[in-house]
Design an enzyme around this catalytic site. Structure first.
Site: not given
Ligand code: NAG
Ligand code: NAG
Ligand code: NAG
Ligand code: NAG
Ligand code: NAG
Ligand code: NAG
Ligand code: NAG
Ligand code: NAG
Length: 514
Positions: A254, A358
């Site tokens: 991220e 994820e």
């Protein structure tokens, strides 16, 4: 005819012996559906579906009212259904092929390892088998390994917290790796010989960052771009010493988190052009010139909403593009962006695989972290997988493979849900509906399967995925999101005939046929 009748009798007679799956031991916590409890001596299992007799299909069924991988057999019919049938019609065309499936899996976080280690030895092994064993478990074929700490750790750390050690001479794996990650990854490798592992960092050592902290808004100082690439090679070498080699790394978990002021857990901020330049000038050439030159690079590893900006920025530069194999996607804000963005990314960069790297339930603000028996969360998993795969994504990797009863441990108190929740005091683990939702895909659509075309009238509430397995059989996953209505479905395969199915409300089916 007589001999056929006799054969049919034999098939029926031996069927229970072939289907040796152990049933769920259900517990209802009053949260919508059941969980299945596993203790040191008992855990439910599911057999693989091997060659199905021509003209028959095998059906695997789970639903909100408590079915878990219930297996039964049905037959195709060559009688055409009545013209006026109101059934939803689905036609499967095995001759139109799309992407190859890389697989399904989950992550070996510190929290997962700590949770697994809190159980007795038989249960630790049971968890690994439940996920990675192809015979009795979900046959997971991918797993993610965080590089050092994440929020799902009990402390913040990196592999080299010695300030200004630019030669990385103090680099070393930490107790978490040695005690609760490596032993379980090794078990998983034994159970799944084809396991694909990928590693992801959350943050560089504090001293390499503009904010001198593992979390909050901050980025890698440009003078440490090369040191940070060297750190990846050190990580790969250190795991290789434990006989663990990686298929891929993601450039950063991220990367946009660290651009958010006050971000509350481990992160490091990048813009798309910074990631492009770092892959092009540092990570790409450094890996290529190391003894781990076969390790693939996955870019983005962030929300779907970012995909076009990031792929266009990174992949339109040929010197960065040549180092990138795939695009990693997280599911958390999928509701904000149409999956059509995935089709655009695929059409612009058809040689790069997309992979769900994820996902977890219970992560959004105000959401309860653990809900024991939530069928809604099973449906969220199945729906996201079907949507992704119908838009060129090649696989889907869950977050923590196990967590404790409150969805931790997590130093930043960002607790979430997991398909397996352990209760260390009772020495049991609970298999959430999400576990079965993932299994409806991972178990019956092995890595190497290829998505094939199906045609269906638009029908809200019913989601369908069709794949051709490496063994030549077809797997169909059907999700019914409707809470009230059973749906009549008429499935046609021009090479096999018709299947008439009554799809139960709030249910997931996997059908397999030759
Ligand atoms: C383990 O679970 C099985 C199945 O639910 C049950 O029969 C058995 O009594 C349990 N064992 C213990 C030690 O609780
Ligand atoms: C379809 O047509 C048949 C006769 O052709 C009739 O018996 C049946 O009730 C009809 N079904 C529906 C759903 O209209
Ligand atoms: C498990 O998945 C692998 C691919 O990762 C496949 O080769 C194997 O056949 C599968 N095993 C079973 C029992 O389905
Ligand atoms: C690390 O380097 C910075 C910048 O050169 C310096 O200010 C700092 O004192 C150094 N820290 C140590 C522990 O040497
Ligand atoms: C490394 O793992 C492979 C299986 O993945 C095994 O065959 C081999 O014996 C292991 N080597 C060592 C040194 O443990
Ligand atoms: C490749 O690595 C070797 C040492 O392993 C080093 O001497 C050489 O400079 C590196 N080349 C590049 C282009 O980084
Ligand atoms: C991506 O986003 C950044 C910042 O939001 C912007 O500066 C850049 O122009 C965008 N790039 C593309 C290719 O859309
Ligand atoms: C679960 O993890 C949380 C931290 O996120 C911790 O506070 C709690 O004590 C843990 N529960 C158990 C039973 O270990």
């Amino acid at each position: 005819m007589a001999s056929f009748g006799f054969l049919a009798f034999l098939v029926v007679f031996i069927a229970p012996l072939v289907l040796g799956s152990l049933p769920c031991s259900p517990i209802d916590f009053g949260r919508g559906s059941i969980v299945c409890e596993c203790n040191a001596t008992y855990c439910d299992t599911v057999d693989p579906i091997n060659q199905v007799e021509l003209g028959k299909y095998m059906q695997v069924f789970s639903d909100k009212s408590g079915a878990r991988f219930a297996i039964s057999e049905g037959s195709f019919s060559d009688v055409a259904p009545p013209e006026n049938s109101t059934a939803v019609k689905v036609t499967i065309d095995r001759n139109v092929k799309y992407q190859e499936i890389l697989g399904f899996g989950g992550a070996f976080t510190d929290a997962a390892g700590i949770s697994i280690a809190s159980l007795s030895q038989p249960l630790q092994e049971a968890i690994l088998k439940q996920y990675f064993d192809g015979e009795i478990g979900l046959n997971y074929s991918i797993a993610r390994v965080p590089m050092a700490g994440t929020d799902f750790s009990t402390r913040t750390y990196s592999y080299n917290d010695v300030e200004n050690d630019t030669s990385l001479s103090s680099f070393s794996l930490e107790p978490e790796d040695l005690q609760v990650k490596i032993p379980y990854v090794q078990m998983a490798k034994l159970l799944q010989p084809n396991l694909r592992l990928y590693a992801s960092p959350w943050s560089a050592p504090k001293w390499m960052k503009t904010n001198n902290e593992f979390y909050g808004m901050g980025s890698l100082k440009p003078e440490y771009y090369q040191v940070w690439a060297n750190y990846f090679v050190k990580f790969l070498e250190s795991y290789a010493e434990h006989n663990i080699t990686f298929w891929a790394v993601t450039a950063q978990n991220e990367p946009t988190d660290g651009n958010i002021p006050g971000f509350s857990f481990n992160c490091m901020g990048w813009t798309s052009s910074e990631q492009r330049d770092w892959i092009k000038n540092n990570l790409g050439p450094t890996l290529a010139n190391s003894s781990h030159s076969d390790v693939k690079i996955i870019m983005l590893d962030d929300q779907r909403i970012q995909i076009l900006n990031w792929t266009r920025t990174v992949l339109s530069d040929p010197d960065a593009e040549k180092y990138v194999s795939g695009i990693g996607l997280h599911w958390y804000v999928d509701a904000l962006v149409s999956p059509a963005a995935l089709d655009v990314a695929h059409s612009e960069f058809p040689n790069k695989f997309m992979l769900g790297t994820e996902a977890c339930a219970g992560a959004l603000p105000l959401e309860e972290s653990v809900v024991l028996g939530s069928w809604e969360r099973a449906e969220m998993y199945a729906s996201d997988i079907i949507t992704d795969l119908n838009h060129w994504v090649t696989g889907w990797v869950d977050w923590n493979i196990a967590l404790n009863m409150t969805g931790g441990p997590n130093w930043a108190h960002n607790e979430v849900d997991s398909p397996l929740i352990v209760d260390e005091y009772m020495d049991v683990f609970y298999k959430q509906p999400m576990f079965y939702a993932l299994g409806h895909f991972s178990k019956f659509i092995p890595a190497g399967s290829i998505r094939i075309h199906h045609e269906t009238g638009s029908f809200a509430g019913l989601e369908i995925l069709t794949c051709l397995r490496p063994d030549g059989q077809i797997a169909v996953v059907i999700l019914n999101l409707m809470t009230e209505n059973a749906v009549e479905l008429q499935l046609t395969d021009s090479e096999r005939g018709n299947m008439e199915l009554l799809i139960a409300p709030d249910s997931i089916y996997t059908l397999v046929y030759a």
